[in-house]
Design a protein around this motif. Structure first.
Motif, PDB file in Angstrom:
ATOM      1  N   THR A  70       1.849  13.523  -6.192  1.00 50.45           N
ATOM      2  CA  THR A  70       2.463  14.122  -7.380  1.00 50.45           C
ATOM      3  C   THR A  70       3.733  14.882  -6.976  1.00 50.45           C
ATOM      4  OG1 THR A  70       0.249  14.402  -8.291  1.00 50.45           O
ATOM      5  CG2 THR A  70       2.014  15.643  -9.345  1.00 50.45           C
TER       6      THR A  70
ATOM      7  N   ASP B 226       0.886  -1.170   0.000  1.00 45.37           N
ATOM      8  CA  ASP B 226       0.000   0.000   0.000  1.00 45.37           C
ATOM      9  C   ASP B 226       0.917   1.211   0.000  1.00 45.37           C
ATOM     10  OD1 ASP B 226      -1.705   2.093   0.537  1.00 45.37           O
ATOM     11  OD2 ASP B 226      -2.500   1.264   2.407  1.00 45.37           O
TER      12      ASP B 226
ATOM     13  N   ASP C  79      -1.962  15.806   4.154  1.00 45.07           N
ATOM     14  CA  ASP C  79      -2.661  14.604   4.616  1.00 45.07           C
ATOM     15  C   ASP C  79      -2.667  14.509   6.142  1.00 45.07           C
ATOM     16  OD1 ASP C  79      -3.583  13.257   2.319  1.00 45.07           O
ATOM     17  OD2 ASP C  79      -1.566  12.553   1.864  1.00 45.07           O
TER      18      ASP C  79
HETATM   19  C1  WTA Z   1      -3.722  10.222  -1.412  1.00 52.52           C
HETATM   20  C2  WTA Z   1      -1.008   9.918  -6.260  1.00 52.52           C
HETATM   21  C3  WTA Z   1      -3.730   6.845   1.408  1.00 52.52           C
HETATM   22  C4  WTA Z   1      -3.187  11.193  -0.374  1.00 52.52           C
HETATM   23  C5  WTA Z   1       0.238   9.048  -6.146  1.00 52.52           C
HETATM   24  C6  WTA Z   1      -2.217  12.031  -1.166  1.00 52.52           C
HETATM   25  C7  WTA Z   1      -3.096   7.991  -0.475  1.00 52.52           C
HETATM   26  C8  WTA Z   1      -2.884  12.116  -2.520  1.00 52.52           C
HETATM   27  C9  WTA Z   1      -2.291   6.904  -0.887  1.00 52.52           C
HETATM   28  C10 WTA Z   1      -1.910  12.334  -3.639  1.00 52.52           C
HETATM   29  C11 WTA Z   1      -2.264   5.742  -0.051  1.00 52.52           C
HETATM   30  C12 WTA Z   1      -2.133   8.512  -2.345  1.00 52.52           C
HETATM   31  N1  WTA Z   1      -2.992   5.766   1.081  1.00 52.52           N
HETATM   32  N2  WTA Z   1      -3.805   7.955   0.665  1.00 52.52           N
HETATM   33  N3  WTA Z   1      -1.559   4.649  -0.366  1.00 52.52           N
HETATM   34  N4  WTA Z   1      -1.704   7.264  -2.050  1.00 52.52           N
HETATM   35  N5  WTA Z   1      -2.981   8.958  -1.412  1.00 52.52           N
HETATM   36  O1  WTA Z   1      -0.972  13.653  -6.189  1.00 52.52           O
HETATM   37  O2  WTA Z   1      -4.255  11.976   0.114  1.00 52.52           O
HETATM   38  O3  WTA Z   1      -2.678  12.172  -7.329  1.00 52.52           O
HETATM   39  O4  WTA Z   1      -1.999  13.307  -0.611  1.00 52.52           O
HETATM   40  O5  WTA Z   1      -0.657  11.247  -6.178  1.00 52.52           O
HETATM   41  O6  WTA Z   1      -3.552  10.856  -2.670  1.00 52.52           O
HETATM   42  O7  WTA Z   1      -2.564  12.229  -4.892  1.00 52.52           O
HETATM   43  P1  WTA Z   1      -1.742  12.388  -6.225  1.00 52.52           P
END
Ligand code: WTA
Length: 645
Positions: A413, A408, A497
């Motif tokens: 980004t 997990d 987060d």
């Molecule tokens: C959420 C995607 C929980 C989180 C790679 C973060 C997650 C945002 C997880 C970024 C995970 C991403 N568990 N929450 N494994 N992976 N997030 O920029 O809130 O599209 O800040 O990047 O997705 O989203 P982004």
């Protein structure tokens, strides 16, 4: 219950793993005690034209400065292609699986080299130079990867815009980074439906006078308008150039790409990643998190329009000489068995997808999974949003057959690559937890006042020190970069987060604490949806919040106040949904629209979103202090009218 469940590392996985528990502890300790030494060594995993002597120059205070390997030079495409050729010219680099299940192809490293070389020569022949921005608006076809690597090869900076965005959203991103060159296809294909990419580009370009050239891939063969002098077919241009294309020597800190992402305020910002540190980090994390071994078939189901596609379909895997699978379609076409059929067809060993897809497939029951063998699978991954323990357990049992660990992976980004994740051979798993930080990553949980919390705790997630894959700036607005990420808790990178840490030091991401919502793993700024809504002539005011959604994780809940004299009708509700789809794209469609005669505001006129969130979550008993509202009655009215109460 499930939160207490712990899954040991299977003996078979531990045996062949690159990193076991003891090695993880040792690497982690080393990375903290001698951070520069740790990354100096990791930097050697890629080829440098001029090797670096300087590793790290980071200051999270003041204007904020982040540099890695900054006196080294390299080329990303040469690292992802050329350096593999002596050993892997005939090895498959990309397996492409079409939307139509009868269509797939294998592209070897030699073929990839030829395609990218030609592509680079075309860009150069049209005058694209080092540092120029190129916007890519493409379906999930190999040419999307060729386009990215061709930009990297000649030193151009790509900005990929997800094919689901509207012409307006595309235009905004083209103008913001001042691209004069666009790469697209006639049409995309998803679930048997056509996506009019070229027509969208034509519409967008009405607002982009600076664009001089559009390179078009013929994919579906659908009829498109070609503007003489501006638009060129890729296949015609490719016939005019050769395959030899000299890679540009880039400084480690030269930009590699821009990727627009939503924040809590304003329009999407251009996250800028640079060359050396990004590639080191993508390669490092891809190898260790997925325990990548020579010969593995690896499949990440993301779209290259998102960061996951950048780091874990293209740059990480190809830097490591891997075989990466690229899928054009969707999980439920022709039927709910598609993902698993593709796994069997191509003997996929490592499968990486998003919780929203797992939840949607879970709803279809076990039969579509059970009819596939899935005996090639060794490891599963999850990304994009918190995975609920129920979905985790299903994924583990039904897809992984109790045999495959689940990584997990938490990242953003902005982070360029995975920061918190299990390592399959080292980390015991707890369903719903991203577990522990990778070596070199130093998370901190702080309270609302910025006090760093120890031991088991809950608060806001920050990162104390840099890692090479970190974004360097917001394109064209460095102040916004410093303000957004480094001013809330001075001296730290603030992720946006919320997070809990348990007694074993495991991290549990609880979701965004800012005005960003995560819809099916896609980030959406509430402000963006609001400004689309108020652009409608009948709308006076709008407030948007997220609410729990069974499949999407979060849904979009919009409170809309109409202009006086306008009537709230079912028709208007539908019209507003269509309106937002057209303004931003289908991913921004409001799931629920509630007519709000008034919005809860403070006396100074600020909308109290906390209250709107509670109402959307159906948590009426817990609205908190409403006494500071200009008109407390507004709240009763909203509660009375809560949709599907
Ligand atoms: C959420 C995607 C929980 C989180 C790679 C973060 C997650 C945002 C997880 C970024 C995970 C991403 N568990 N929450 N494994 N992976 N997030 O920029 O809130 O599209 O800040 O990047 O997705 O989203 P982004």
């Amino acid at each position: 219950m499930s939160e207490q469940q712990v899954f040991d590392v299977p003996a078979k996985v531990a045996e062949r793993a690159l990193i076991n528990a003891a090695k993880y502890e040792q690497l982690y300790r080393q990375s903290v005690e001698d951070n520069v030494g740790f990354w100096r060594e990791q930097g050697r995993r890629i080829d440098w034209i001029k090797p670096y002597t300087q590793v790290k120059d980071v200051d999270y205070t003041g204007e904020v400065r982040i540099r890695w390997y900054y006196d080294g030079t390299l080329n990303v495409a040469a690292n992802c292609i050329d350096r593999h050729l002596p050993k892997r010219a005939g090895q498959t680099a990309i397996i492409w699986e079409g939307d139509d299940p009868s269509i797939s192809k294998h592209i070897t490293y030699q073929e990839l080299s030829d395609h990218v070389g030609r592509f680079g020569n075309i860009l150069r022949s049209k005058g694209v130079k080092k540092g120029d921005r190129v916007t890519i608006y493409m379906p999930m076809i190999p040419e999307a990867a060729y386009a990215m690597l061709a930009c990297a090869r000649i030193g151009a900076v790509h900005s990929i815009v997800f094919g689901g965005f509207s012409p307006d959203s595309l235009a905004g991103r083209i103008v913001d980074c001042d691209s004069r060159f666009i790469i697209t296809a006639d049409e995309g294909l998803r679930g048997g439906k056509k996506v009019p990419l070229k027509a969208n580009v034509d519409a967008a370009l009405k607002q982009c006078p600076g664009v001089t050239d559009v390179l078009v891939v013929r994919h579906t063969g659908g009829a498109v308008h070609m503007e003489a002098g501006r638009d060129h077919w890729l296949h015609e241009e490719a016939a005019k150039v050769g395959v030899d294309c000299k890679p540009e020597e880039m400084n480690a800190e030269d930009p590699l790409f821009i990727l627009y992402t939503s924040g809590s305020t304003g329009k999407p910002k251009g996250v800028l990643h640079t060359t050396g540190g990004y590639l080191v980090y993508a390669s490092f994390t891809h190898q260790y998190v997925f325990d990548y071994h020579e010969g593995d078939i690896y499949w990440c189901t993301a779209d290259v329009g998102w960061v996951t596609g950048h780091s874990y379909i293209v740059y990480g895997p190809l830097a490591n000489g891997a075989t990466t699978l690229m899928f054009e379609g969707v999980p439920n076409y022709p039927d709910a068995s598609r993902f698993w059929q593709v796994c069997d067809k191509h003997k996929v060993n490592i499968f990486y997808t998003a919780p929203t897809a797992i939840r949607a497939l879970m709803r279809e029951g076990e039969a579509p999974v059970q009819k596939c063998k899935l005996d090639s699978l060794r490891l599963l991954g999850s990304v994009g949003e918190p995975i609920n323990p129920e979905a985790w357990l299903w994924y583990h049992r039904v897809v992984g057959r109790h045999r495959c660990p689940i990584v997990d992976t938490w990242w953003q980004t902005e982070t360029g690559g995975i920061l918190i994740s299990p390592l399959p051979g080292a980390t015991k798993l707890k369903p719903g937890s991203a577990t522990r930080p990778l070596p070199g990553v130093m998370p901190e949980i702080v309270d609302a006042n910025g006090k760093v919390l120890d031991g088991p705790c809950e608060g806001n997630l920050c990162i104390k020190d840099s890692w090479p894959g970190q974004m360097r700036t917001v394109y064209g607005d460095h102040k916004r970069f410093a303000d957004t990420y480094f001013s809330t808790y001075p001296g730290k990178y603030f992720t946006g987060d919320g997070c809990r840490r348990d007694e074993d030091g495991y991290y549990w991401i609880t979701g965004r604490v800012d005005d960003v919502i995560n819809v099916s793993g896609h980030r959406m700024g509430t402000a963006e949806v609001e400004s689309a809504l108020v652009a409608h002539p009948k709308v006076a005011e709008a407030a948007v919040v997220g609410y729990p959604h069974d499949i999407k994780g979060q849904g979009i809940y919009a409170y809309v106040t109409l202009k006086s004299g306008e009537q709230p009708t079912e028709e208007l509700r539908k019209e507003l949904v269509q309106w937002v789809r057209k303004e931003i794209g289908p991913i921004a469609s409001p799931d629920l629209i509630q007519w709000a005669p008034g919005l809860p505001k403070t006396r100074s006129g600020k909308i109290m979103r906390r209250i709107l969130r509670k109402i959307a979550e159906n948590e009426f008993g817990n609205l908190g202090d409403t006494s500071t509202l200009a008109d407390p009655n507004v709240v009763n009215d909203l509660v009375d009218n809560r949709m599907n109460k």
